[in-house]
Design a protein around this motif. Structure first.
Motif, PDB file in Angstrom:
ATOM      1  N   PHE A  26       0.836  -1.192   0.000  1.00  0.00           N
ATOM      2  CA  PHE A  26       0.000   0.000   0.000  1.00  0.00           C
ATOM      3  C   PHE A  26       0.872   1.244   0.000  1.00  0.00           C
ATOM      4  N   ILE A  27       0.280   2.348  -0.400  1.00  0.00           N
ATOM      5  CA  ILE A  27       1.014   3.586  -0.696  1.00  0.00           C
ATOM      6  C   ILE A  27       1.777   4.144   0.509  1.00  0.00           C
ATOM      7  N   LEU A  28       1.236   4.010   1.715  1.00  0.00           N
ATOM      8  CA  LEU A  28       1.889   4.598   2.885  1.00  0.00           C
ATOM      9  C   LEU A  28       3.232   3.963   3.203  1.00  0.00           C
ATOM     10  N   GLY A  33       8.762   8.397   7.284  1.00  0.00           N
ATOM     11  CA  GLY A  33       8.200   8.416   8.626  1.00  0.00           C
ATOM     12  C   GLY A  33       7.250   7.270   8.909  1.00  0.00           C
ATOM     13  N   PHE A  34       6.886   6.493   7.879  1.00  0.00           N
ATOM     14  CA  PHE A  34       6.038   5.319   8.093  1.00  0.00           C
ATOM     15  C   PHE A  34       6.841   4.263   8.831  1.00  0.00           C
ATOM     16  N   VAL A  35       6.234   3.637   9.847  1.00  0.00           N
ATOM     17  CA  VAL A  35       6.915   2.597  10.615  1.00  0.00           C
ATOM     18  C   VAL A  35       6.330   1.227  10.299  1.00  0.00           C
ATOM     19  N   LYS A  36       5.019   1.049  10.517  1.00  0.00           N
ATOM     20  CA  LYS A  36       4.398  -0.254  10.273  1.00  0.00           C
ATOM     21  C   LYS A  36       2.878  -0.112  10.282  1.00  0.00           C
ATOM     22  N   ARG A  37       2.216  -1.200   9.856  1.00  0.00           N
ATOM     23  CA  ARG A  37       0.758  -1.295   9.915  1.00  0.00           C
ATOM     24  C   ARG A  37       0.403  -2.607  10.612  1.00  0.00           C
ATOM     25  N   GLU A  38      -0.564  -2.556  11.510  1.00  0.00           N
ATOM     26  CA  GLU A  38      -1.077  -3.743  12.180  1.00  0.00           C
ATOM     27  C   GLU A  38      -2.551  -3.904  11.822  1.00  0.00           C
ATOM     28  N   SER A  50     -15.168  -7.523  13.575  1.00  0.00           N
ATOM     29  CA  SER A  50     -14.654  -6.168  13.469  1.00  0.00           C
ATOM     30  C   SER A  50     -13.159  -6.214  13.205  1.00  0.00           C
ATOM     31  N   ILE A  51     -12.677  -5.139  12.600  1.00  0.00           N
ATOM     32  CA  ILE A  51     -11.266  -5.031  12.264  1.00  0.00           C
ATOM     33  C   ILE A  51     -10.746  -3.713  12.829  1.00  0.00           C
ATOM     34  N   ILE A  52      -9.540  -3.766  13.324  1.00  0.00           N
ATOM     35  CA  ILE A  52      -8.839  -2.559  13.764  1.00  0.00           C
ATOM     36  C   ILE A  52      -7.548  -2.495  12.958  1.00  0.00           C
ATOM     37  N   VAL A  53      -7.356  -1.378  12.272  1.00  0.00           N
ATOM     38  CA  VAL A  53      -6.133  -1.159  11.506  1.00  0.00           C
ATOM     39  C   VAL A  53      -5.381  -0.019  12.175  1.00  0.00           C
ATOM     40  N   LYS A  54      -4.149  -0.293  12.562  1.00  0.00           N
ATOM     41  CA  LYS A  54      -3.295   0.720  13.179  1.00  0.00           C
ATOM     42  C   LYS A  54      -2.120   0.993  12.247  1.00  0.00           C
ATOM     43  N   VAL A  55      -1.882   2.275  11.990  1.00  0.00           N
ATOM     44  CA  VAL A  55      -0.756   2.685  11.162  1.00  0.00           C
ATOM     45  C   VAL A  55       0.154   3.537  12.034  1.00  0.00           C
ATOM     46  N   TYR A  56       1.404   3.149  12.106  1.00  0.00           N
ATOM     47  CA  TYR A  56       2.394   3.799  12.967  1.00  0.00           C
ATOM     48  C   TYR A  56       3.310   4.698  12.143  1.00  0.00           C
ATOM     49  N   PHE A  57       3.522   5.910  12.660  1.00  0.00           N
ATOM     50  CA  PHE A  57       4.454   6.856  12.057  1.00  0.00           C
ATOM     51  C   PHE A  57       5.502   7.233  13.097  1.00  0.00           C
ATOM     52  N   GLU A  58       6.647   7.682  12.634  1.00  0.00           N
ATOM     53  CA  GLU A  58       7.715   8.091  13.549  1.00  0.00           C
ATOM     54  C   GLU A  58       7.282   9.245  14.439  1.00  0.00           C
ATOM     55  N   SER A  59       6.451  10.153  13.894  1.00  0.00           N
ATOM     56  CA  SER A  59       6.036  11.332  14.649  1.00  0.00           C
ATOM     57  C   SER A  59       4.734  11.882  14.071  1.00  0.00           C
ATOM     58  N   ARG A  60       4.123  12.776  14.811  1.00  0.00           N
ATOM     59  CA  ARG A  60       2.927  13.443  14.311  1.00  0.00           C
ATOM     60  C   ARG A  60       3.272  14.291  13.082  1.00  0.00           C
ATOM     61  N   GLU A  61       4.439  14.851  13.079  1.00  0.00           N
ATOM     62  CA  GLU A  61       4.878  15.659  11.948  1.00  0.00           C
ATOM     63  C   GLU A  61       4.961  14.809  10.679  1.00  0.00           C
ATOM     64  N   TYR A  63       3.178  12.204   9.988  1.00  0.00           N
ATOM     65  CA  TYR A  63       1.792  11.983   9.563  1.00  0.00           C
ATOM     66  C   TYR A  63       1.224  13.253   8.926  1.00  0.00           C
ATOM     67  N   SER A  64       1.505  14.388   9.506  1.00  0.00           N
ATOM     68  CA  SER A  64       0.967  15.654   9.017  1.00  0.00           C
ATOM     69  C   SER A  64       1.479  16.009   7.622  1.00  0.00           C
ATOM     70  N   GLU A  65       2.613  15.462   7.236  1.00  0.00           N
ATOM     71  CA  GLU A  65       3.200  15.770   5.935  1.00  0.00           C
ATOM     72  C   GLU A  65       2.735  14.833   4.833  1.00  0.00           C
ATOM     73  N   LEU A  66       1.739  13.975   5.109  1.00  0.00           N
ATOM     74  CA  LEU A  66       1.205  13.093   4.077  1.00  0.00           C
ATOM     75  C   LEU A  66       0.562  13.926   2.981  1.00  0.00           C
ATOM     76  N   PRO A  67       0.745  13.522   1.724  1.00  0.00           N
ATOM     77  CA  PRO A  67       0.077  14.243   0.642  1.00  0.00           C
ATOM     78  C   PRO A  67      -1.439  14.042   0.728  1.00  0.00           C
ATOM     79  N   THR A  68      -2.193  15.077   0.415  1.00  0.00           N
ATOM     80  CA  THR A  68      -3.655  14.976   0.420  1.00  0.00           C
ATOM     81  C   THR A  68      -4.146  14.694  -0.990  1.00  0.00           C
TER      82      THR A  68
END
Length: 69
Positions: A26-28, A33-38, A50-61, A63-68
């Motif tokens: 997947f694109i992320l 700053g992407f770390v992993k997906r669970e 039910s499913i829970i998808v967690k996406v881990y980033f190194e920092s909030r910054e 994540y904030s810099e993801l292209p829209t």
């Protein structure tokens, strides 16, 4: 560490299709700053799964810099 969590319900009997969807690349994964997906699946409810998808980033910054779109 910054974590985004998404929760969804789905009809019983679709677990394999859901898991196959989340096993594909997947694109992320290419984002700085992407770390992993669970992907966690809960089958304890008798009416739905039910499913829970967690996406881990190194920092909030990171994540904030993801292209829209």
């Amino acid at each position: 560490m910054y974590i985004i969590e998404q929760r969804q319900k789905f009809e019983k009997g679709h677990k394999q299709a859901i898991l196959e969807r989340y096993q594909k690349p997947f694109i992320l994964q290419k984002v700085d700053g992407f770390v992993k997906r669970e992907v966690l699946i809960n089958e304890t409810n008798k009416d739905f799964d039910s499913i829970i998808v967690k996406v881990y980033f190194e920092s909030r910054e990171a994540y904030s810099e993801l292209p829209t779109t």
